[in-house]
Write a protein that holds these residues in place. Structure first.
Motif, PDB file in Angstrom:
ATOM      1  N   THR A 168       0.837  -1.208   0.000  1.00 47.40           N
ATOM      2  CA  THR A 168       0.000   0.000   0.000  1.00 47.40           C
ATOM      3  C   THR A 168       0.866   1.250   0.000  1.00 47.40           C
ATOM      4  N   TYR A 169       1.896   1.235   0.806  1.00 48.91           N
ATOM      5  CA  TYR A 169       2.718   2.433   0.937  1.00 48.91           C
ATOM      6  C   TYR A 169       3.383   2.802  -0.389  1.00 48.91           C
ATOM      7  N   ARG A 170       4.004   1.809  -1.018  1.00 53.91           N
ATOM      8  CA  ARG A 170       4.700   2.100  -2.274  1.00 53.91           C
ATOM      9  C   ARG A 170       3.711   2.483  -3.359  1.00 53.91           C
ATOM     10  N   LEU A 171       2.632   1.735  -3.435  1.00 60.89           N
ATOM     11  CA  LEU A 171       1.650   2.028  -4.483  1.00 60.89           C
ATOM     12  C   LEU A 171       1.088   3.428  -4.316  1.00 60.89           C
ATOM     13  N   LEU A 172       0.659   3.752  -3.102  1.00 62.53           N
ATOM     14  CA  LEU A 172       0.082   5.067  -2.862  1.00 62.53           C
ATOM     15  C   LEU A 172       1.095   6.169  -3.138  1.00 62.53           C
ATOM     16  N   THR A 173       2.354   5.940  -2.728  1.00 65.72           N
ATOM     17  CA  THR A 173       3.390   6.943  -2.990  1.00 65.72           C
ATOM     18  C   THR A 173       3.535   7.175  -4.487  1.00 65.72           C
ATOM     19  N   ILE A 197       1.437   6.501  -6.935  1.00 71.33           N
ATOM     20  CA  ILE A 197       0.240   7.108  -7.535  1.00 71.33           C
ATOM     21  C   ILE A 197       0.155   8.590  -7.186  1.00 71.33           C
ATOM     22  N   ALA A 198       0.373   8.913  -5.908  1.00 68.72           N
ATOM     23  CA  ALA A 198       0.245  10.308  -5.491  1.00 68.72           C
ATOM     24  C   ALA A 198       1.243  11.185  -6.230  1.00 68.72           C
ATOM     25  N   HIS A 199       2.480  10.688  -6.340  1.00 63.51           N
ATOM     26  CA  HIS A 199       3.482  11.490  -7.036  1.00 63.51           C
ATOM     27  C   HIS A 199       3.144  11.643  -8.507  1.00 63.51           C
ATOM     28  N   MET A 200       2.670  10.549  -9.075  1.00 64.39           N
ATOM     29  CA  MET A 200       2.341  10.579 -10.494  1.00 64.39           C
ATOM     30  C   MET A 200       1.280  11.634 -10.771  1.00 64.39           C
ATOM     31  N   VAL A 201       0.245  11.591  -9.953  1.00 59.08           N
ATOM     32  CA  VAL A 201      -0.871  12.522 -10.146  1.00 59.08           C
ATOM     33  C   VAL A 201      -0.399  13.966 -10.013  1.00 59.08           C
ATOM     34  N   LEU A 202       0.318  14.239  -8.911  1.00 60.55           N
ATOM     35  CA  LEU A 202       0.724  15.618  -8.664  1.00 60.55           C
ATOM     36  C   LEU A 202       1.690  16.111  -9.743  1.00 60.55           C
ATOM     37  N   MET A 203       2.628  15.254 -10.131  1.00 62.93           N
ATOM     38  CA  MET A 203       3.601  15.670 -11.133  1.00 62.93           C
ATOM     39  C   MET A 203       2.923  15.936 -12.471  1.00 62.93           C
ATOM     40  N   CYS A 204       1.962  15.115 -12.815  1.00 67.37           N
ATOM     41  CA  CYS A 204       1.231  15.342 -14.056  1.00 67.37           C
ATOM     42  C   CYS A 204       0.476  16.665 -14.005  1.00 67.37           C
ATOM     43  N   LEU A 205      -0.111  16.945 -12.854  1.00 67.10           N
ATOM     44  CA  LEU A 205      -0.848  18.198 -12.714  1.00 67.10           C
ATOM     45  C   LEU A 205       0.081  19.391 -12.875  1.00 67.10           C
ATOM     46  N   LEU A 206       1.278  19.264 -12.299  1.00 67.82           N
ATOM     47  CA  LEU A 206       2.215  20.379 -12.316  1.00 67.82           C
ATOM     48  C   LEU A 206       2.782  20.611 -13.706  1.00 67.82           C
ATOM     49  N   GLU A 207       3.286  19.534 -14.296  1.00 65.23           N
ATOM     50  CA  GLU A 207       3.950  19.690 -15.576  1.00 65.23           C
ATOM     51  C   GLU A 207       3.992  18.311 -16.227  1.00 65.23           C
ATOM     52  N   TRP A 208       3.038  18.014 -17.061  1.00 65.97           N
ATOM     53  CA  TRP A 208       2.875  16.641 -17.538  1.00 65.97           C
ATOM     54  C   TRP A 208       4.032  16.145 -18.381  1.00 65.97           C
ATOM     55  N   ARG A 209       4.690  17.076 -19.099  1.00 65.26           N
ATOM     56  CA  ARG A 209       5.782  16.633 -19.946  1.00 65.26           C
ATOM     57  C   ARG A 209       6.936  16.094 -19.096  1.00 65.26           C
ATOM     58  N   LEU A 210       7.309  16.862 -18.067  1.00 68.10           N
ATOM     59  CA  LEU A 210       8.370  16.411 -17.169  1.00 68.10           C
ATOM     60  C   LEU A 210       7.994  15.101 -16.473  1.00 68.10           C
ATOM     61  N   ALA A 211       6.716  15.035 -16.083  1.00 68.41           N
ATOM     62  CA  ALA A 211       6.254  13.852 -15.367  1.00 68.41           C
ATOM     63  C   ALA A 211       6.425  12.607 -16.234  1.00 68.41           C
ATOM     64  N   LEU A 212       6.021  12.706 -17.482  1.00 67.30           N
ATOM     65  CA  LEU A 212       6.134  11.562 -18.391  1.00 67.30           C
ATOM     66  C   LEU A 212       7.574  11.109 -18.512  1.00 67.30           C
ATOM     67  N   LEU A 213       8.457  12.090 -18.638  1.00 69.43           N
ATOM     68  CA  LEU A 213       9.881  11.808 -18.769  1.00 69.43           C
ATOM     69  C   LEU A 213      10.388  11.039 -17.549  1.00 69.43           C
ATOM     70  N   ALA A 214       9.965  11.542 -16.397  1.00 67.16           N
ATOM     71  CA  ALA A 214      10.413  10.904 -15.150  1.00 67.16           C
ATOM     72  C   ALA A 214       9.927   9.466 -15.060  1.00 67.16           C
ATOM     73  N   LYS A 224      12.924   5.646  -4.919  1.00 67.77           N
ATOM     74  CA  LYS A 224      13.286   4.916  -3.703  1.00 67.77           C
ATOM     75  C   LYS A 224      12.476   3.623  -3.531  1.00 67.77           C
ATOM     76  N   PRO A 225      11.124   3.713  -3.617  1.00 66.47           N
ATOM     77  CA  PRO A 225      10.344   2.492  -3.386  1.00 66.47           C
ATOM     78  C   PRO A 225      10.701   1.383  -4.355  1.00 66.47           C
ATOM     79  N   ILE A 226      11.072   1.714  -5.576  1.00 65.76           N
ATOM     80  CA  ILE A 226      11.370   0.671  -6.552  1.00 65.76           C
ATOM     81  C   ILE A 226      12.674  -0.012  -6.204  1.00 65.76           C
ATOM     82  N   LYS A 227      13.614   0.818  -5.726  1.00 67.19           N
ATOM     83  CA  LYS A 227      14.897   0.276  -5.317  1.00 67.19           C
ATOM     84  C   LYS A 227      14.696  -0.762  -4.213  1.00 67.19           C
ATOM     85  N   LYS A 228      13.765  -0.463  -3.335  1.00 67.97           N
ATOM     86  CA  LYS A 228      13.519  -1.358  -2.194  1.00 67.97           C
ATOM     87  C   LYS A 228      12.811  -2.648  -2.605  1.00 67.97           C
TER      88      LYS A 228
END
Lengths: 627, 653
Positions: free
Chosen positions: A177-182, A184-201, A326-330
């Motif tokens: 749950t922790y990794r998934l939620l992290t 998803i939350a980052h994905m959503v916020l980053m897309c809202l902020l600047e979708w092009r950068l988010a996609l790249l990331a 980080k979560p993926i590394k773990k």
């Protein structure tokens, strides 16, 4: 049965794969514990949600400081209300942002406190409950279970394996749950902020994921190989240490050293290759992540140059990338832990699944107080459907009689005793006590009227008094002392530093063999039951304690129906009847003299065990003649 | 095997050993094992250099972002050291941006490479040093006299060589590596921050001393709590182990409930202590967080202010925050490093103690090899004690002629095994002398002395090797024919041939694929193949059935024939067939003579004899000896020879 299961458990150990069935079974069997310990779990979940949200907010103060304080970009229209708080004074805005940062950070600290403490508390509590349940379960299992699985193995399960249930029951769901939620939350916020950068990331995320899964497996394999080698080494060391006298006496130190060095070098090689893989794995991960960061820095820089994003946003994105990778590394690490934990869980489930083979009949009634007549009626028994251990055994012992069981090892003596105690139930036939079939009685009421004295005096790490009172739960102090006196133990107990309150060390090692035996007998004495079962100690005691033990035994068996597994001739000579077993069959039942006349197996046994004296005499006589 | 390991682990969990960092022990470890570095100095140096390179790249990692921010995006004038980039910056800032972005990746790759080299070299050196030390310890173990081995628990020794051993790497390699990495990183980050802006640097580092003090203060309490928690868990483990091993008793006496209550109480207590430690640990983390955030907030505030004033660039702030993460991470992890070191030192101390233990029976300087033994053995006033002032043997005097068989009897603890051990020079006597053919045995080398003796131990210790190798263990020069001949004499050939791969069948652990009698017969074959003039026999008293027993006796007969033989006897037959009987009583020679002599002269012998061998059956109405013999069905001619033929034969000789 149990053997097959252990084999299965071993097989799962060799395969480094997630076996979902074990994990789901854990949830099914122990899922109810989530309900029991819902409080710490809720605290943990709440803390988790908060940490995730705060992680999103934490990089903002720095971004805002760079953009709006240092570079003094105009605030976006929807944020102009801030001027209402701080005025247009930048220093005030800076102060406000710094305070916001500190507050966020502390909030994060506390949220993660609740998260971790809640989680760990729930985990420990669940493990404790499971252990308690397993312990109770073990006590109910019949001896067929306890014989086939070694005690050391069980201890291991209840002390080490138990620590791993937390991993499966608590850490794994939390991780998911922790990794998934992290993410998803980052994905959503980053897309809202600047979708092009988010996609790249995000392009790096699936690559990272796949790479971790793949590489993780080969790392795991290497680690396993290394572990195997290590166990070979401990094998050799054990062999050598236990056979040290032999090795030194035969002067074979050098060849053993060579043998050891060979294994040692092999273990070294596998250790190094496992280590190399692990390190490589980590470094490649790092490079993959840097690729993502570099791409974001480049493209973000371009956008900032164009003026389509603020410089602070770039800083913000770099911070988010760290959170995201980080979560993926773990992930690989976690997978490895879960795989190990799952093996432990499988071993625990195996214990929980074992069923007792001795079960009371539904309408079992307590056994009436016994006089002590015991009858076997055509009893047949075998362990685990293998060869028959007892076959059609029938005999009757009158109340108060003493019967010696003799026969070679493996003849079925101990099995006969175990059936009498109802550690097992016979396959065919019946055992009767004063005419009542013991299978119809409750187990407790049966065992309450029997006393067994085992060959080995197993004492507990409790006081002498408690050890004797182990025989009878509500024993008074006077009873305990009386039993000790009758068992010839009172004198030496009184001489112990704290008398009856002296605590015995593990296994009673602070007593001599004879003293342990006498406490063992006192413990049996206090039970004062009509039927007695003795497995005669065959260990060599010195003459004095031997005599004392002998006296104690005589006191114990007086006027009771007694079964003795005999090892000494004096015992056989003194009993009322001898019961001769040979390969599970009753081949003789009577007095020593009668049997010696008529029973061939008894003669054979008797001569092998006791008769050499006669050979010796004859030979010595012949020597004397020649000499 | 695994059991051994686990049980000694359990014992450890009892928490008797204190986990405390002891610098003295650390020094001792380096002193005793430091020389193992020498062989690898090149790799260690290379590894250290790559460590420095790693730190340098780590320090550079936050810089590209700063440069992008300050010079590319905000267009600040480049510092003097970078003015050569000015034309490029003016012409195409995008190119500079690309270069900087690529440098992020390049730096990461460099860091990965350096760090990989560093970690790989140092780690593999650690593994190698570990393997070297393990061989040294193992070799030392084999030299240690039996007084060490009999006093120590075999499980503990195994644990030392398997589980304690990897800890050596922690102390010798990992600790210096981690410690150096952290201190150098710490110092360089600090130096860079101060040189970038000393005011901000001071604020950033402000919490370091506070944090260090706090960690030290709190660490002691943590240690105590952890120790207590471990102890409680140990108590739970010991109840489990008690109950599991005594399950039959618990069930037979119907005491399941009271034992469960006892367990439950300890189990819950252990839980409470675990939770307490846990909360303490996490609270401690919060306080550390608080101290760190104070510094970080300070850097943000003052950094922002200076940036407004133009004395600090915004990118510098980003660099500062990155460095601070490094520094505080280091300070916090220092406790872990020292805690790990302290735990590892407990293991290392045991190994150092072991290696420095010099309980070794050494050769005299002028020792010569013992050769051509006839087999006369003399004990001349021999006294021996394991512990001071507790004589196990006192003033022992006797002589055994070549080819004689002497049975040692006495209660357990009377000194029988000790006497044998002295003969083999597992120990040296405190006073008196043991002579072989008139020569004191300490004039000979230990190796050559043992070469002349064959001992047959009660326990048939078989190795996890092939049957062939197990038998050849007795004589390194043995060829296949000799092995087979020995096996035949030991009555082992037939069953060995019945095994799936005959002589090449691999024994499982402890020879569990054989029966007790078969193991003993291989044990005897291993002794027979030695073919030495002196034989020591600790009679196996396993509960074998009559047939196996007979075969065993026959095999033993082949072993002892015409050789000087000492038997620690458990069976009457052996006593009766001996030339002399030596009765030991509390370390003193009580009687020496034939069975009849002792029976008529020694009340003590009679008592022992009656107790162990049941004299009553002499009076029992039963069969005459001849008829008794006929009861043994498959007695071969040779077996009769054991019981009747041996003594006259020796007398003839």
């Amino acid at each position: 049965m149990a053997d097959q299961k252990t084999k299965k458990a071993k097989k799962t150990k060799e395969k480094a794969k997630l076996d979902y069935s074990t994990i789901f079974r854990m949830y099914r069997v122990y899922g109810y514990l989530y309900k029991v310990h819902w409080k710490p779990l809720m605290a943990a979940f709440g803390g988790q949600i908060f940490t995730i949200l705060i992680a999103l907010l934490l990089p903002w103060p720095l971004k805002l400081i760079i953009d709006y304080v240092i570079l003094q970009a105009p605030l976006p229209p929807e944020a102009t209300f801030v001027y209402g708080w701080f005025g247009t004074e930048v220093m005030a805005l800076l102060g406000g942002l710094v305070i916001a940062y500190i507050v966020l950070y502390l909030m994060d600290s506390f949220a993660s406190y609740f998260h971790r403490v809640g989680l760990l508390t729930a985990g420990e509590k669940m493990a404790t409950d499971i252990r308690d349940r397993l312990f109770a379960h073990l006590q109910q299992l019949s001896l067929s279970f306890h014989n086939s699985s070694r005690s050391g193995d069980l201890i291991y399960r209840l002390t080490f394996d138990i620590n791993h249930v937390k991993m499966v029951l608590v850490e794994l769901p939390n991780f998911v749950t922790y990794r998934l939620l992290t993410i998803i939350a980052h994905m959503v916020l980053m897309c809202l902020l600047e979708w092009r950068l988010a996609l790249l990331a995000f392009t790096v995320v699936p690559v990272l994921y796949l790479y971790n899964r793949k590489f993780g497996k080969s790392v795991d394999k290497a680690v396993k190989k290394k572990r195997k080698k290590e166990s070979d080494i401990s094998q050799i060391v054990t062999e050598n240490v236990t056979a040290m006298a032999l090795i030194q006496a035969y002067g074979r130190e050098d060849s053993q050293q060579a043998r050891f060095a060979l294994e040692n070098r092999e273990s070294l090689e596998s250790g190094i290759s496992a280590m190399r893989l692990t390190k490589l794995f980590k470094r490649l991960n790092q490079i993959l992540m840097a690729l993502g960061t570099g791409a974001v820095a480049y493209y973000g820089g371009l956008l900032a140059l164009e003026g389509s994003i603020l410089p602070g946003t770039l800083v913000l994105f770099v911070a988010y990338l760290r959170n995201l990778y980080k979560p993926i590394k773990k992930f690989a690490e976690m997978l490895l832990k879960v795989v190990t934990a799952q093996v432990s869980c499988a071993r625990l489930l195996e214990v929980a699944d074992s069923e007792s083979t001795v079960v009371e009949v539904p309408d079992a009634a307590p056994l009436n107080p016994l006089k002590g007549k015991v009858a076997f009626d055509n009893v047949t028994f075998s362990y685990q459907d293998e060869f028959t251990v007892l076959k059609d055994v029938s005999f009757t012992v009158e109340a108060g009689e003493t019967v010696a069981l003799v026969g070679h090892s493996g003849a079925g003596k101990s099995t006969l005793i175990a059936l009498l105690m109802r550690f097992y139930d016979p396959e065919k036939g019946a055992i009767l006590m004063d005419g009542q079939e013991i299978r119809q009685a409750t187990i407790k009421s049966l065992r309450n009227q029997l006393t067994i004295v085992m060959q080995e005096a197993q004492l507990f790490q409790k006081s002498v008094q408690e050890n004797i009172a182990f025989g009878k739960e509500d024993a008074s102090e006077a009873e305990i002392i009386a039993a000790a006196k009758a068992a010839q133990a009172h004198n030496f107990i009184s001489n112990l530093p704290e008398g009856y309150q002296s605590i015995l060390s593990e296994g009673g090692d602070n007593l001599s063999g004879g003293q342990k035996q006498r406490i063992n007998i006192a413990r049996a004495m206090i039970r004062n039951t009509p039927i007695l079962i003795l497995d005669e100690p065959a260990t060599a005691l010195d003459a004095k304690s031997e005599k004392l033990v002998q006296q104690a035994m005589e006191e114990l068996t007086r006027n009771k129906t007694t079964f003795i597994i005999a090892h000494k001739f004096s015992t056989i000579a003194n009993v009322d009847k001898i019961l001769v077993l040979d390969k599970g069959q009753l081949v003789g039942f009577g007095k020593h003299e009668e049997l010696l006349e008529s029973c061939l197996p008894y003669q054979e046994f008797y001569h092998a065990q006791f008769a050499p004296i006669e050979n010796g005499q004859s030979k010595k006589l012949s020597t004397a003649e020649t000499g | 095997m695994k059991l051994f390991k686990d049980l000694s682990k359990l014992r450890k969990m009892g928490g008797k050993k204190k986990v405390r960092f002891k610098p003295g022990v650390l020094l001792r470890v380096y002193k005793v094992f430091g020389r193992h570095y020498k062989k690898y100095w090149k790799v260690v140096t290379a590894s250290f250099l790559s460590l420095l390179a790693t730190i340098a790249t780590v320090m550079l990692v936050p810089w590209p972002l700063k440069l992008i921010l300050d010079y590319v995006i905000l267009g600040q004038p480049l510092p003097e050291s970078l003015t050569f980039l000015n034309p490029l910056m003016l012409e195409s800032p995008q190119t500079v941006l690309l270069i900087l972005a690529v440098s992020i990746v390049v730096l990461a790759i460099l860091e990965a490479i350096f760090s990989y080299m560093n970690k790989f070299w140092i780690s593999s050196t650690g593994h190698r040093i570990n393997a070297d030390i393990r061989e040294r310890v193992f070799a030392h173990l084999q030299r240690l006299s039996l007084s060490f081995h009999s006093a120590s628990h075999s499980g503990d020794v195994v644990y030392m060589l398997t589980s304690d051993m990897p800890k050596m790497k922690d102390v010798l390699v990992d600790f210096p590596q981690e410690f150096l990495f952290r201190t150098i990183t710490f110092i360089s980050a600090m130096a860079i921050m101060v040189s970038l802006d000393w005011r901000l640097g001071a604020i950033a580092l402000g919490a370091v001393p506070l944090l260090a003090w706090f960690i030290n203060y709190y660490g002691t309490g943590m240690n105590k709590a952890m120790k207590k928690s471990r102890k409680k868990e140990g108590a739970v483990a010991s109840i489990i182990s008690e109950n599991v091993t005594a399950m039959a008793l618990v069930q037979a006496y119907g005491r399941e409930e009271s034992e469960r209550a006892r367990f439950n109480k300890e189990n819950q207590e252990s839980l409470l202590h675990k939770l307490k430690t846990l909360r303490m640990f996490k609270t401690y983390g919060r306080v550390a967080d608080f101290l760190i955030i104070l510094s970080t907030g300070g850097v943000l505030y003052f950094g922002g202010m200076y940036a407004l004033g133009g004395t600090v660039l915004p990118g510098t702030l980003v660099v500062f925050l990155a460095y601070m993460r490094e520094i505080y991470g280091i300070v916090q992890s220092l406790t872990d490093i020292f805690f790990k070191l302290a735990t590892s030192l407990v293991s290392c101390e045991k190994l150092v103690d072991l290696v420095e233990n010099d309980m070794i029976v050494k050769d005299e300087p002028a020792a010569v090899p013992l050769e051509n033994v006839e087999g006369k053995i003399t004990f001349d006033n021999v006294s021996f004690a394991y512990k001071k002032a507790q004589n196990v043997l006192s003033d022992l005097n006797f002589e055994v002629a070549p080819g004689e068989t002497i049975a040692l009897i006495g209660h357990s603890g009377a000194g029988k095994s000790t006497l044998i051990s002295l003969l083999l020079r597992f120990y040296d006597p405190q006073s008196g002398e043991i002579r072989i053919d008139g020569q004191p045995i300490n004039q000979f080398t230990v190796k050559s002395l043992r070469e002349q003796i064959t001992i047959l131990l009660q326990d048939a210790n078989l190795f996890q090797m092939s049957v062939y190798e197990n038998i050849a263990f007795g004589n390194p020069d043995a060829d296949r024919e000799m092995v087979i001949a020995a096996a035949k004499l030991a009555q082992a050939h037939d069953f060995i041939m019945d095994m799936p791969e005959g002589y090449d069948t691999l024994m499982t652990e402890g020879g569990n694929n054989l029966s007790g009698g078969q193991k003993q017969r291989i044990n005897i074959a291993r002794a027979i193949i030695r073919n030495k003039p002196i034989v020591i026999l600790d009679e196996p008293s396993t509960g074998l059935d009559a047939r196996a027993e007979l075969k065993l006796n026959e095999a033993i007969h082949h072993l002892t024939e015409k050789r000087t033989t000492f038997i620690i006897a458990h069976k009457f037959a052996s006593i009766a067939s001996a030339d002399k009987i030596l009765l030991l009583d509390e370390g003193q020679l009580a009687h020496l003579g034939t069975h009849e002599q002792l029976l008529s002269e020694s009340a003590q012998y009679r008592e022992l004899y009656e107790l162990q061998f049941g004299s009553k059956n002499r009076q029992l109405p039963g069969k005459t000896p001849q008829e008794g013999n006929s009861g043994l069905v498959d007695q071969t001619p040779e077996e009769k020879e054991i019981t009747t033929g041996k003594l006259p034969e020796i007398e003839n000789g």
